[in-house]
Design an enzyme around this catalytic site. Structure first.
Site, PDB file in Angstrom:
ATOM      1  N   HIS A   1      22.908 -52.730  26.480  1.00 57.94           N
ATOM      2  CA  HIS A   1      22.621 -51.636  27.423  1.00 57.94           C
ATOM      3  C   HIS A   1      21.478 -52.097  28.320  1.00 57.94           C
ATOM      4  O   HIS A   1      20.511 -52.695  27.834  1.00 57.94           O
ATOM      5  CB  HIS A   1      22.233 -50.403  26.609  1.00 57.94           C
ATOM      6  CG  HIS A   1      21.911 -49.176  27.394  1.00 57.94           C
ATOM      7  ND1 HIS A   1      22.442 -48.888  28.629  1.00 57.94           N
ATOM      8  CD2 HIS A   1      21.094 -48.116  27.088  1.00 57.94           C
ATOM      9  CE1 HIS A   1      21.972 -47.712  29.047  1.00 57.94           C
ATOM     10  NE2 HIS A   1      21.141 -47.238  28.139  1.00 57.94           N
TER      11      HIS A   1
ATOM     12  N   ASP B   1      22.216 -46.798  22.064  1.00 56.90           N
ATOM     13  CA  ASP B   1      21.717 -45.416  22.091  1.00 56.90           C
ATOM     14  C   ASP B   1      22.549 -44.464  21.223  1.00 56.90           C
ATOM     15  O   ASP B   1      22.024 -43.450  20.735  1.00 56.90           O
ATOM     16  CB  ASP B   1      21.724 -44.881  23.526  1.00 56.90           C
ATOM     17  CG  ASP B   1      20.567 -45.405  24.361  1.00 56.90           C
ATOM     18  OD1 ASP B   1      19.535 -45.785  23.786  1.00 56.90           O
ATOM     19  OD2 ASP B   1      20.714 -45.444  25.593  1.00 56.90           O
TER      20      ASP B   1
ATOM     21  N   TYR C   1      18.177 -35.698  20.251  1.00 57.90           N
ATOM     22  CA  TYR C   1      18.544 -36.803  21.140  1.00 57.90           C
ATOM     23  C   TYR C   1      19.879 -36.498  21.828  1.00 57.90           C
ATOM     24  O   TYR C   1      20.035 -36.686  23.040  1.00 57.90           O
ATOM     25  CB  TYR C   1      18.641 -38.104  20.332  1.00 57.90           C
ATOM     26  CG  TYR C   1      18.776 -39.353  21.170  1.00 57.90           C
ATOM     27  CD1 TYR C   1      17.682 -40.156  21.442  1.00 57.90           C
ATOM     28  CD2 TYR C   1      20.011 -39.723  21.701  1.00 57.90           C
ATOM     29  CE1 TYR C   1      17.800 -41.293  22.218  1.00 57.90           C
ATOM     30  CE2 TYR C   1      20.145 -40.852  22.476  1.00 57.90           C
ATOM     31  CZ  TYR C   1      19.038 -41.640  22.731  1.00 57.90           C
ATOM     32  OH  TYR C   1      19.170 -42.764  23.509  1.00 57.90           O
TER      33      TYR C   1
HETATM   34 FE1  FEO Z   1      19.816 -45.473  27.514  1.00 58.29          FE
HETATM   35 FE2  FEO Z   1      17.664 -46.184  24.920  1.00 58.29          FE
HETATM   36  O1  FEO Z   1      18.343 -46.275  26.685  1.00 58.29           O
END
Ligand code: FEO
Length: 400
Positions: free
Chosen positions: A79, A163, A191
């Protein structure tokens, strides 16, 4: 520095950001971690993900306690958001013999973020043999960026999914069962609400995609917070499956700002009215409750009552900020209404209703507005307004 064995050939070598309190506007009272993993084969070693630049020394210290960084032959960029990718050039400098791979979109992202830095693309058909263990890849676009990718070690059944399944939770423990599964699941939800809610449609396909690839992970190793193993794996997956369907309870979140206490008094009376109908309710003053917490409260609840007094013909800035924050998260299936006091000019509730409509929140009943301080009788009216809203929850939505 201390590392953690994830499986026979995989080691956690990430960094712990104990002091992070704001992740691009998402309040993080428990900090976070930037997880990275070493996968050691007989021929070479891979490093899965890097960290923010200030944490590169911590990452490299952990790496060096396991292997000579010069022996690392592969770096995987799952990512390109900077919390995982910012430190890549510094890590590459310390690992001069490593090739670097990312998804096709990730290749473009690395080049754009790092001034033309060239890395290689990998996809679902690629397998990189490290000697006795291998790595497979699954692009997972919009979970939660276009470049997002999962990396899997089939021999050890460890899924390194960046993530996805992460939590903003700084801890010396590395596994959910160590830190306490209920805390880990709570942070998983916080989250999800604040990062993944707008991409729920893509998240709903994650488990099917992993199944279709033939991957059967025993350990889910995200890039934030703790890892999931044993029975925790299925419980984390169940939560994702539930949230990604958008299933909601007919309960209410009341959130507001107040100037001189009148809107606060209304919020309390309205909350009492909601509860009088046997409907669950939580009440939050934005002066003391973070936006991320309000958003988490809304994750499984259908009703949203937003209150603000009028200041200079409009809503207070914290209320405007909340609605802007929610607009980006695209909450689906919610119904709401506005309330608030005013002195010499009204206007806040009109703005709230308009913003709710913009966001796609169905405005279920006219606003409750109050001039100056509410009397006992007016608080009873506010109580009934809350009860009326509670009764409307679950009723068919009408459109005209
Ligand atoms: Fe989408 Fe932990 O960055």
């Amino acid at each position: 520095m201390r590392t953690e064995q994830v499986s026979d050939h995989i080691t956690w070598v990430g960094a712990i950001d104990w002091n992070l309190r704001d992740f691009h506007g998402f309040e993080t009272p428990r900090g976070t971690t930037y997880n990275a993993y070493l996968v050691q084969g007989e021929h070479t070693t891979a490093l899965i993900d890097t960290v923010k630049t200030p944490f590169v020394p911590e990452l490299l210290s952990r790496v060096a306690s396991v292997v000579d960084p010069a022996s690392i032959g592969l770096i995987v960029v799952n990512h390109v958001e900077p919390d995982h990718n910012m430190g890549l050039p510094d890590v590459m400098a310390a690992c001069p013999n490593a090739r670097v791979v990312a998804s096709a979109s990730g290749v473009r992202g690395v080049a754009e973020y790092h001034n033309g830095l060239v890395v290689e693309a990998v996809g679902a058909k690629d397998v990189i043999d490290l000697g006795g263990v291998s790595l497979r890849f699954l692009p997972m676009p919009m979970v939660h960026w276009p470049d997002s990718m999962f990396t899997y070690c089939a021999e050890e059944r460890v899924l390194m999914c960046n993530d996805a399944f992460g939590q903003h939770l700084a801890t010396a423990d590395r596994f959910a069962d160590e830190v306490g599964e209920s805390l880990a699941l709570d942070e998983l939800g916080r989250y999800y609400a604040n990062i993944l809610m707008p991409v729920s449609a893509q998240v709903s396909k994650v488990v099917d995609k992993v199944d279709a690839a033939g991957w059967k992970p025993l350990t889910i190793a995200p890039s934030h917070g703790v890892m999931w193993r044993g029975d925790s794996v299925s419980r984390a997956i169940e939560r994702y499956a539930h949230w990604s369907t958008g299933a909601l309870r007919d309960e209410v979140v009341i959130v507001y700002s107040t100037m001189w206490g009148s809107t606060d008094a209304l919020a309390r009376a309205i909350g009492d009215g909601v509860a009088s109908e046997g409907v669950g309710v939580v009440v939050h003053d934005l002066a003391v409750t973070p936006l991320a917490e309000v958003t988490y409260e809304l994750l499984e609840r259908r009703g949203l009552l937003v209150g603000s007094p009028t200041l200079h013909h409009g809503m207070l800035f914290r209320v405007a900020g909340l609605l802007q924050y929610l607009a980006a998260l695209h909450p689906v299936g919610r119904t709401g209404a506005a309330f608030g006091s005013f002195g010499w000019s009204s206007g806040a509730t009109d703005q709230i209703e308009a913003r709710m409509a913009d966001i796609g929140i169905e405005v279920a009943q006219p606003a409750y507005t109050q001039k100056f301080r509410p009397t006992e009788g007016e608080l009873e009216s506010a109580h009934e307004w809350g009860a009326s809203f509670a009764r409307s929850l679950g009723a068919p939505v009408t459109t005209d």
